[in-house]
Scaffold this active site. Structure first.
Site, PDB file in Angstrom:
ATOM      1  N   CYS A  55      -1.854  32.644  31.065  1.00 45.94           N
ATOM      2  CA  CYS A  55      -3.332  32.731  31.112  1.00 45.94           C
ATOM      3  C   CYS A  55      -4.083  34.020  31.570  1.00 45.94           C
ATOM      4  O   CYS A  55      -4.964  34.480  31.032  1.00 45.94           O
ATOM      5  CB  CYS A  55      -3.917  31.389  31.886  1.00 45.94           C
ATOM      6  N   HIS A  93      -5.706  28.656  37.087  1.00 47.96           N
ATOM      7  CA  HIS A  93      -5.653  28.964  35.291  1.00 47.96           C
ATOM      8  C   HIS A  93      -7.160  29.581  35.258  1.00 47.96           C
ATOM      9  O   HIS A  93      -8.127  29.392  35.941  1.00 47.96           O
ATOM     10  CB  HIS A  93      -5.803  27.725  34.712  1.00 47.96           C
ATOM     11  N   ASP A 109     -10.638  29.451  25.486  1.00 50.27           N
ATOM     12  CA  ASP A 109      -9.270  29.539  26.408  1.00 50.27           C
ATOM     13  C   ASP A 109      -8.392  29.677  25.177  1.00 50.27           C
ATOM     14  O   ASP A 109      -7.890  28.742  24.486  1.00 50.27           O
ATOM     15  CB  ASP A 109      -9.140  28.105  27.092  1.00 50.27           C
TER      16      ASP A 109
END
Length: 252
Positions: A55, A93, A109
């Site tokens: 991420c 994250h 995302d």
């Protein structure tokens, strides 16, 4: 090959194209290669080297791309729930709030692995948002002063994904999380290799020695017999050649 301007339609196209082109993967961790969050290093890894990342890398460089186009991007910290009930680290994250003149803010995302939503989510709605490309519905609901992302596959139950707040962050804030996930034995990323990417009709994933393919909702699993088969699958499905690295390392 389409327009490049800060609008919602362009964001939707770029978001989906990224998910179908750039794998979510943690292979450098299992090769003992330190992961850098420097923007030039991220670009070199993801673009000319045609790799993927996790991420902090994927959403970190995606944020830079969106800003270059003209979007306003705010980095947000999120936490995935842990199965054993432990409290996840603060910078577990990285997700993005994206806005532009004339465009309401959305949640973006491109780095949630198999739980990724295909298109940015409307953050002003708590209604389910069905996304055929992801084969699931998503919704954002308030939770104890924060927001929780929920996901539901067709015919399934709603599952909790991650919890996040609206507090703006800098990419450097996530260095502690990046260090934790590439070194700690408590991190899932140090326990198992993973490489996954969305396809035009589903998703293909290498999780440990398991090859998982999903096409039009139908899931197939294949246990790979050895390291050579794993390396071949990585090259066939993701275009990555690590024959020498993983063979020499003897990773299982």
């Amino acid at each position: 090959d389409g327009p490049v301007e800060p609008t919602l339609p362009v964001l939707r196209e770029i978001h989906l194209a990224h998910l179908r082109s750039v794998p979510f993967e943690n292979l450098d961790i299992h090769l003992g290669r330190p992961i850098s969050l420097d923007e030039e290093d991220l670009f070199a890894k993801l673009v000319p080297a045609r790799r993927g990342g996790f991420c902090y890398e994927l959403n970190g460089l995606f944020a830079a791309l969106l800003r270059a186009i003209g979007y306003e991007v705010t980095l947000l910290a999120a936490q995935f729930p842990l199965a054993d009930g432990r409290v996840p680290i603060e910078f577990d994250h990285l997700v993005l709030q994206v806005a532009a003149p004339g465009m309401a803010p959305v949640l973006a995302d491109v780095a949630a692995g198999r739980r990724s939503f295909a298109s940015p989510l409307d953050i002003e709605s708590d209604a389910p948002q069905w996304q055929p490309a992801a084969g699931a519905s998503f919704r954002l609901l308030p939770e104890s002063g924060a927001m929780r992302l929920w996901r539901q596959e067709a015919g399934g139950e709603w599952e909790r994904v991650y919890r996040f707040t609206w507090q703006p962050r800098q990419l450097s804030d996530f260095q502690t999380g990046c260090d934790f996930h590439q070194t700690s034995p408590e991190s899932d990323f140090t326990r198992k290799r993973v490489c996954t990417v969305m396809t035009g009709d589903g998703r293909v994933t290498l999780s440990g020695n398991l090859l998982i393919t999903t096409r039009n909702g139908a899931r197939q699993e294949e246990e790979l017999p050895d390291e050579a088969a794993w390396v071949r699958a990585l090259q066939m499905h993701f275009g990555m050649n690590f024959t020498r690295e993983f063979t020499d390392k003897g990773t299982s």
